[in-house]
Design an enzyme around this catalytic site. Sequence first.
Site, PDB file in Angstrom:
ATOM      1  N   TYR A  37       0.880  -1.277   0.054  1.00 29.65           N
ATOM      2  CA  TYR A  37       0.049   0.003   0.010  1.00 29.65           C
ATOM      3  C   TYR A  37       0.868   1.247   0.045  1.00 29.65           C
ATOM      4  CZ  TYR A  37      -3.612  -3.362   2.003  1.00 29.65           C
ATOM      5  OH  TYR A  37      -4.354  -4.397   1.985  1.00 29.65           O
ATOM      6  N   HIS A 101       1.205 -11.464   2.686  1.00 31.88           N
ATOM      7  CA  HIS A 101       0.018 -10.869   1.968  1.00 31.88           C
ATOM      8  C   HIS A 101      -0.532 -11.813   1.027  1.00 31.88           C
ATOM      9  CE1 HIS A 101      -1.573  -6.457   0.886  1.00 31.88           C
ATOM     10  NE2 HIS A 101      -2.485  -7.498   0.951  1.00 31.88           N
TER      11      HIS A 101
END
Length: 164
Positions: A37, A101
Amino acid sequence: MPRIHLGVYMTSGRETTTAVHHALEAGYRAIDSAEWYANEREVGSAVPKFLSSNNTTGLSRKDVWFTTKLKTNSPYDSTRRAVKESIKRSGLGYIDLYLLHSPYGGKERRLECWRAVQDAIEEWEVRAGGVSNFGVKHVSTQYPLPILEEYLLMFALYLVAGIA
């Protein structure tokens, strides 16, 4: 671990800092970020600012749960560096929850990454480790039972909340 986290996916810069600040003011005590991000720095800068300026309840860093995630499943040394870089970027001193992730990269790479996360926990860089976006087949045959239990618990919570 707090039950409700502010997710900062698709936010950047001032938008992230402001969202984190407002969430903490509203009573959130957990922020969910990720290396992918590119906003760990903004999350990390918002937490101490909140704690030092608007904190009337005596909160400290240990009261704000910071989750971040490994961008890509990389070799052991690269994963260890990624953990250290996330800590440095955030400036928070440690990570409460560090997640892989995704399951991409194959079984051996996932296990190598997981070993790096376990070592980061042993070094007190990370308080807890886990996985994100993994299917049951990735978890049930490859990871220690506590991770499987936490994964299934998180999935059950998502079902109850109507997210899954």
